[in-house]
Motif scaffolding. Structure first.
Motif, PDB file in Angstrom:
ATOM      1  N   ARG A 187      -0.639  13.796 -15.106  1.00  0.00           N
ATOM      2  CA  ARG A 187      -1.133  12.724 -14.614  1.00  0.00           C
ATOM      3  C   ARG A 187      -2.733  12.658 -14.841  1.00  0.00           C
ATOM      4  N   GLU A 188      -3.197  13.998 -14.648  1.00  0.00           N
ATOM      5  CA  GLU A 188      -4.727  14.329 -14.750  1.00  0.00           C
ATOM      6  C   GLU A 188      -4.885  15.888 -14.789  1.00  0.00           C
ATOM      7  N   PRO A 189      -5.921  16.293 -15.621  1.00  0.00           N
ATOM      8  CA  PRO A 189      -7.139  15.504 -16.377  1.00  0.00           C
ATOM      9  C   PRO A 189      -6.693  15.091 -17.560  1.00  0.00           C
ATOM     10  N   ALA A 190      -7.558  14.397 -18.130  1.00  0.00           N
ATOM     11  CA  ALA A 190      -7.408  13.873 -19.788  1.00  0.00           C
ATOM     12  C   ALA A 190      -7.471  15.205 -20.495  1.00  0.00           C
ATOM     13  N   GLU A 191      -8.328  16.119 -20.182  1.00  0.00           N
ATOM     14  CA  GLU A 191      -8.219  17.400 -21.363  1.00  0.00           C
ATOM     15  C   GLU A 191      -6.910  17.914 -21.285  1.00  0.00           C
ATOM     16  N   LEU A 192      -6.052  17.898 -20.171  1.00  0.00           N
ATOM     17  CA  LEU A 192      -4.716  18.536 -20.009  1.00  0.00           C
ATOM     18  C   LEU A 192      -3.914  17.878 -20.810  1.00  0.00           C
ATOM     19  N   PHE A 240      -5.829  19.565 -11.671  1.00  0.00           N
ATOM     20  CA  PHE A 240      -4.578  18.813 -12.446  1.00  0.00           C
ATOM     21  C   PHE A 240      -3.696  18.216 -11.390  1.00  0.00           C
ATOM     22  N   GLU A 241      -2.782  17.155 -11.980  1.00  0.00           N
ATOM     23  CA  GLU A 241      -1.792  16.570 -11.367  1.00  0.00           C
ATOM     24  C   GLU A 241      -0.676  16.452 -12.245  1.00  0.00           C
ATOM     25  N   VAL A 242       0.417  16.728 -11.824  1.00  0.00           N
ATOM     26  CA  VAL A 242       1.709  16.990 -12.841  1.00  0.00           C
ATOM     27  C   VAL A 242       2.964  16.634 -11.934  1.00  0.00           C
ATOM     28  N   THR A 243       3.752  15.612 -12.522  1.00  0.00           N
ATOM     29  CA  THR A 243       5.074  15.207 -12.003  1.00  0.00           C
ATOM     30  C   THR A 243       6.112  15.673 -12.542  1.00  0.00           C
ATOM     31  N   ARG A 274       5.822  16.433  -7.285  1.00  0.00           N
ATOM     32  CA  ARG A 274       4.406  16.452  -7.755  1.00  0.00           C
ATOM     33  C   ARG A 274       3.803  17.817  -7.423  1.00  0.00           C
ATOM     34  N   LEU A 275       2.907  18.303  -8.422  1.00  0.00           N
ATOM     35  CA  LEU A 275       2.209  19.431  -8.444  1.00  0.00           C
ATOM     36  C   LEU A 275       0.875  19.132  -8.691  1.00  0.00           C
ATOM     37  N   ARG A 276       0.002  19.703  -7.488  1.00  0.00           N
ATOM     38  CA  ARG A 276      -1.463  19.637  -7.642  1.00  0.00           C
ATOM     39  C   ARG A 276      -2.024  20.894  -7.495  1.00  0.00           C
ATOM     40  N   GLY A 277      -3.203  21.064  -8.161  1.00  0.00           N
ATOM     41  CA  GLY A 277      -3.842  22.294  -8.211  1.00  0.00           C
ATOM     42  C   GLY A 277      -5.240  22.323  -8.928  1.00  0.00           C
ATOM     43  N   VAL A 278      -5.818  23.580  -9.170  1.00  0.00           N
ATOM     44  CA  VAL A 278      -7.046  23.620  -9.821  1.00  0.00           C
ATOM     45  C   VAL A 278      -6.916  24.893 -10.552  1.00  0.00           C
ATOM     46  N   THR A 294      10.867  27.569  -7.658  1.00  0.00           N
ATOM     47  CA  THR A 294      11.424  28.795  -8.171  1.00  0.00           C
ATOM     48  C   THR A 294      10.886  29.453  -9.323  1.00  0.00           C
ATOM     49  N   ARG A 295      10.098  28.604 -10.144  1.00  0.00           N
ATOM     50  CA  ARG A 295       9.467  28.930 -11.380  1.00  0.00           C
ATOM     51  C   ARG A 295       8.112  28.798 -11.397  1.00  0.00           C
ATOM     52  N   VAL A 296       7.357  28.258 -10.395  1.00  0.00           N
ATOM     53  CA  VAL A 296       6.077  27.932 -10.333  1.00  0.00           C
ATOM     54  C   VAL A 296       5.359  29.139  -9.566  1.00  0.00           C
ATOM     55  N   PRO A 297       4.430  29.888 -10.135  1.00  0.00           N
ATOM     56  CA  PRO A 297       3.619  30.782  -9.395  1.00  0.00           C
ATOM     57  C   PRO A 297       2.904  29.918  -8.164  1.00  0.00           C
ATOM     58  N   GLY A 298       2.857  30.736  -7.069  1.00  0.00           N
ATOM     59  CA  GLY A 298       1.953  30.164  -5.923  1.00  0.00           C
ATOM     60  C   GLY A 298       0.640  29.981  -6.171  1.00  0.00           C
ATOM     61  N   TRP A 299       0.002  30.627  -6.963  1.00  0.00           N
ATOM     62  CA  TRP A 299      -1.503  30.578  -7.046  1.00  0.00           C
ATOM     63  C   TRP A 299      -1.751  29.067  -7.996  1.00  0.00           C
ATOM     64  N   LEU A 300      -0.816  28.434  -8.679  1.00  0.00           N
ATOM     65  CA  LEU A 300      -0.765  27.126  -9.189  1.00  0.00           C
ATOM     66  C   LEU A 300      -0.737  25.898  -8.299  1.00  0.00           C
ATOM     67  N   GLY A 301      -0.082  26.214  -6.975  1.00  0.00           N
ATOM     68  CA  GLY A 301       0.079  25.178  -6.023  1.00  0.00           C
ATOM     69  C   GLY A 301       1.543  25.156  -5.549  1.00  0.00           C
ATOM     70  N   VAL A 302       1.846  24.234  -4.609  1.00  0.00           N
ATOM     71  CA  VAL A 302       3.236  24.112  -3.942  1.00  0.00           C
ATOM     72  C   VAL A 302       3.680  22.664  -4.200  1.00  0.00           C
ATOM     73  N   PRO A 303       4.869  22.539  -5.091  1.00  0.00           N
ATOM     74  CA  PRO A 303       5.442  21.176  -5.496  1.00  0.00           C
ATOM     75  C   PRO A 303       5.566  20.315  -4.012  1.00  0.00           C
TER      76      PRO A 303
END
Length: 331
Positions: free
Chosen positions: A309-314, A252-255, A283-287, A265-274
């Motif tokens: 931004r992606e994926p379409a399912e999200l 996934f990719e989110v802005t 921008r936040l990318r992860g799996v 400060t709000r995003v858990p580390g396992w989701l990725g690093v902004p």
């Protein structure tokens, strides 16, 4: 954290036992007059002063105040010296840690499991029985997002990781196939809804990740090993790449319009690093190897404006969630 049992409630002239009893009193958040401490310990005020000096030498920051109403109290120091817990305190902490360890929730990570393993290792059998009885007799009103896990499973694994002991366990794969595994455990990783074990599988001669809720009968063999070098920089990164290779995973990719510092400060580390972007956003990318509906809810709960931004399912999941919430208010 140290736990001392069976000696806090007795009066004795033995100096180590008296120091433990004095420390237990001082850890109550109040100021103790010297005379009251002397009465409690059955010694003279002079002995109390000497014992206070001994505690200071051991690293306990004991503050003294002068005057007729002066006394002693324990204050915060630069380092954390060992704590002394009575029976009720030890049981309360163990029950709390066990209740939280069964679910991979934010704030309950490998450090919490290690603390539980250390505490249960030194608990007397009578207190371990009280902890198990109390936990079995209570049911929480709410539960974690993921499948529950027996705290004993986590503590055995955490102890094997810390002690560098080979671990043997039964494992149920995604397709239901059962197998026996022997591995060199590297790290436990909390991935939001689930716990994972990153380990070197000796039978397959390769690194593997194991979902802990599919593990049963874990046993530390006592055979020591020297840790191997992980192919990636961290266990979390290895797990993330392993998830990405799975069929049910989503990249996934989110802005965000907020800054990277604020989002972090709000995003858990396992989701990725902004990652910071021009204009002050990030921008936040992860799996994620799970349903994207859950990720949509998690992103909405962060409290920041965002765009998928992606994926379409999200994208579809966020759109459906947004409509459902609007309809729930009658709009």
């Amino acid at each position: 954290m140290s736990y001392y049992c069976g000696m806090l409630g007795r009066m004795t002239t033995d100096t180590p036992a008296r120091l433990l009893q004095l420390l237990s009193l001082l850890q109550t958040p109040r100021e103790w007059p010297g005379g009251e401490l002397a009465d409690r310990l059955g010694v003279s005020r002079r002995t109390v002063r000497r014992d206070i000096d001994r505690l200071r030498e051991l690293g306990y920051p004991v503050q003294a105040t002068k005057g007729a109403d002066g006394g002693y109290r324990l204050v915060a120091g630069k380092a954390m010296p060992p704590l002394v817990l009575d029976d009720e305190e030890a049981v309360a902490i163990a029950v709390g840690l066990r209740a939280g360890a069964g679910h991979a929730v934010a704030g309950v990570d490998e450090a919490s499991v290690r603390a539980l393993a250390k505490l249960e290792q030194v608990l007397p059998s009578r207190l371990r029985h009280r902890v198990s009885t109390l936990q079995a007799a209570t049911t929480p009103l709410t539960s974690g997002d993921g499948p529950s896990i027996a705290p004993e499973t986590l503590t055995v694994m955490a102890s094997a990781v810390a002690g560098r002991e080979r671990l043997r366990f039964a494992y149920r794969a995604r397709d239901g196939a059962e197998s026996r595994r022997v591995c060199e455990p590297y790290r436990l990783v909390s991935a939001g809804k689930r716990w994972y074990l990153v380990a070197y599988d000796l039978d397959r001669a390769d690194w593997r990740t194991f979902r802990v809720d599919r593990v049963s009968e874990p046993f530390a063999t006592g055979v020591r090993f020297e840790p191997r070098e992980l192919p990636t920089g961290s266990a979390a990164e290895f797990l993330r790449r392993s998830m990405q290779r799975q069929q049910a995973s989503y990249a996934f990719e989110v802005t965000f319009t907020a800054s990277a510092e604020a989002v972090a400060t709000r995003v858990p580390g396992w989701l990725g690093v902004p990652e910071p972007e021009e204009g002050g956003g990030c921008r936040l990318r992860g799996v994620v190897a799970d349903q994207v509906e859950w990720l949509a809810v998690r992103l909405a709960m962060l409290g920041f404006e965002f765009r998928v931004r992606e994926p379409a399912e999200l994208v579809d999941s966020v759109r459906e969630l947004s409509g459902r919430l609007r309809r729930s208010t009658g709009d």
